[in-house]
Write an enzyme that holds these catalytic residues in place. Structure first.
Site, PDB file in Angstrom:
ATOM      1  N   ARG A  79       0.444  12.656  -0.519  1.00 12.76           N
ATOM      2  CA  ARG A  79      -0.129  13.758  -0.888  1.00 12.76           C
ATOM      3  C   ARG A  79      -0.577  14.800  -0.565  1.00 12.76           C
ATOM      4  O   ARG A  79       0.800  15.397   0.590  1.00 12.76           O
ATOM      5  CB  ARG A  79      -2.307  13.369   0.093  1.00 12.76           C
ATOM      6  CG  ARG A  79      -1.133  13.201   1.046  1.00 12.76           C
ATOM      7  CD  ARG A  79      -2.711  12.466   2.960  1.00 12.76           C
ATOM      8  NE  ARG A  79      -1.722  12.363   4.327  1.00 12.76           N
ATOM      9  CZ  ARG A  79      -1.308  11.484   4.288  1.00 12.76           C
ATOM     10  NH1 ARG A  79      -1.297  10.312   3.396  1.00 12.76           N
ATOM     11  NH2 ARG A  79      -1.255  11.317   5.821  1.00 12.76           N
ATOM     12  N   HIS A 116       0.754  -1.091   0.042  1.00 12.56           N
ATOM     13  CA  HIS A 116       0.024  -0.016  -0.016  1.00 12.56           C
ATOM     14  C   HIS A 116       0.695   1.013   0.150  1.00 12.56           C
ATOM     15  O   HIS A 116       1.979   1.460   0.740  1.00 12.56           O
ATOM     16  CB  HIS A 116      -0.492   0.406   1.265  1.00 12.56           C
ATOM     17  CG  HIS A 116      -1.170   1.383   1.740  1.00 12.56           C
ATOM     18  ND1 HIS A 116      -0.880   2.598   2.365  1.00 12.56           N
ATOM     19  CD2 HIS A 116      -3.098   1.653   1.330  1.00 12.56           C
ATOM     20  CE1 HIS A 116      -1.361   3.004   3.374  1.00 12.56           C
ATOM     21  NE2 HIS A 116      -2.291   3.038   1.549  1.00 12.56           N
TER      22      HIS A 116
END
Length: 414
Positions: free
Chosen positions: A228, A224
């Site tokens: 951001r 994963h």
């Protein structure tokens, strides 16, 4: 009744298929899985921004005038424009891929566009390399848009040769955050809402890329990542993200390769990054009710705004560039390893832990439940199959017991 043995369980016909294709489990855990999913679905539609964009920072750093936008809006619920807030029913498919999704309130336009391009380029590059590794599966792309609120590119592969499910989603989201969303996003979010008035909303902008890869072979690990960039009209900006790995079986050379790849990236920017972000990952991906970690960590960070924004952007870009270098050689090495049914069942039980963490503890998911959004993108992170077995325990000295020790006692790999 005493717990059944493995052999008795194999012979027992009273087994039920769990929702989400959660493999075969006893009826009591079928109900548990249904309850977990029902809570996630009923609470509200989960925001794509939640996983892709993470959670709200608690620290605000003054920004240049170019970044400072309009003042925080005092929009009471009765008078608020519903098109400005994130809403479950405001998403629509887009046939033509737009050149850019960056719009929204005034802010650092150059950084917004840079991070959108960094994320889009990484999304295309990573999914292309995963397709080449798989040899069969192809990513399906959905482009979606929300009027006055951004949009995104979601790419998902299902039932490939190597990957059962792989997803990679880019989001560009803006609008107004209600106090509940700010408070729920992180344990430190409460500090941000202390002086907020009832009905007050915080204008924000965020762009990010999130991905989860679930291989079929139990010896190939799940991976994963999430990177951001976030701005708010309160004068705050920050970067966050990380990459982590979740194996079902322990191969120390694989963990040394994965962690070593990210340590090399971190060391280029700050020698304190890797030990700090590695511990942050171990702490964050901890399943409290199991007293174990979801996987074997990696790096995780948030609230990064103590350097020039361009430096933080360079670091995020370097981490994205390292995804395939860190992960693909491991999967390529393990994808064709022979395995037994029992080993596959162990992988499905570890996926059950993955589901538990994502639906119960993940701050991004909680943030999404408070804001609403495109549920298909957030549920993209869940595996297609998982398993819960009642009163399961590992056999002492087994490979399963070996990795359980690593889940309960985080180790240093490099």
């Amino acid at each position: 009744l005493p717990p059944r043995s493995f052999d008795q369980e194999q012979a027992c016909p009273a087994r039920t298929l769990c929702p989400l294709s959660l493999s075969w489990a006893r009826p009591s855990f079928t109900m548990l899985a249904k309850a977990i999913l029902a809570l996630a679905l009923m609470a509200s539609t989960v925001a794509d921004a939640s996983r892709t964009l993470g959670f709200v920072s608690s620290r605000a750093k003054p920004v240049p005038k170019a970044i400072t936008g309009r003042r925080t809006q005092l929009a009471m619920a009765a008078n608020a424009d519903p098109d400005v807030s994130i809403g479950w029913n405001s998403f629509k498919a887009v046939e033509d891929v737009p050149e850019s999704l960056v719009r929204g309130p005034e802010g650092n336009e150059a950084m917004r566009r840079r991070m959108e391009k960094v994320c889009r380029d990484a999304q295309l590059s990573i999914t292309r390399q995963i397709e080449e590794l798989d040899g069969k599966g192809k990513f399906q792309e959905n482009v979606w848009e929300r009027p006055n609120g951004g949009g995104g590119f979601s790419r998902v592969m299902s039932d490939g040769e190597v990957f059962e499910k792989a997803g990679c989603s880019l989001s560009v989201v803006y609008g107004d955050l209600p106090p509940d969303a700010v408070r729920a996003a992180t344990e430190r979010g409460a500090m941000r809402v202390e002086n907020m008035k009832p009905g007050e909303r915080v204008p924000f902008f965020a762009v990010g890329l999130s991905s989860v890869m679930h291989p079929k072979n139990p010896f190939a690990p799940t991976m994963h990542f999430n990177y951001r960039y976030f701005e708010t009209d309160q004068g705050a900006w920050w970067f966050g993200g990380g990459t982590d790995i979740t194996p079902s079986y322990l191969f120390e050379e694989d963990m040394k390769h994965f962690h070593g790849t990210y340590k090399a990236v971190c060391d280029k920017f700050d020698p304190e990054y890797y030990p700090k972000f590695k511990k942050w990952a171990d702490d964050y991906f901890y399943i409290k009710h199991r007293d174990e970690t979801r996987g074997l960590g990696g790096i995780f960070f948030d609230d990064q705004n103590d350097k020039d924004p361009e430096v933080h952007a360079d670091f995020a870009e370097g981490c994205l560039d390292a995804v395939c270098k860190a992960y693909i050689p491991i999967v390529a090495k393990r994808k064709d390893t022979e395995y037994t049914e029992k080993q596959k069942e162990w992988q499905l039980m570890r996926r059950g832990r993955y589901v538990e963490f994502n639906l119960v503890y993940d701050r991004g998911t909680i943030f999404g439940l408070k804001t609403g959004g495109r549920i298909e993108s957030i549920l993209m992170s869940l595996p297609e199959t998982a398993r819960w077995e009642y009163m399961h325990s590992t056999e002492p000295g087994s490979p399963e017991a070996e990795i359980m020790d690593a889940f309960r006692n985080p180790r240093e790999w490099v």
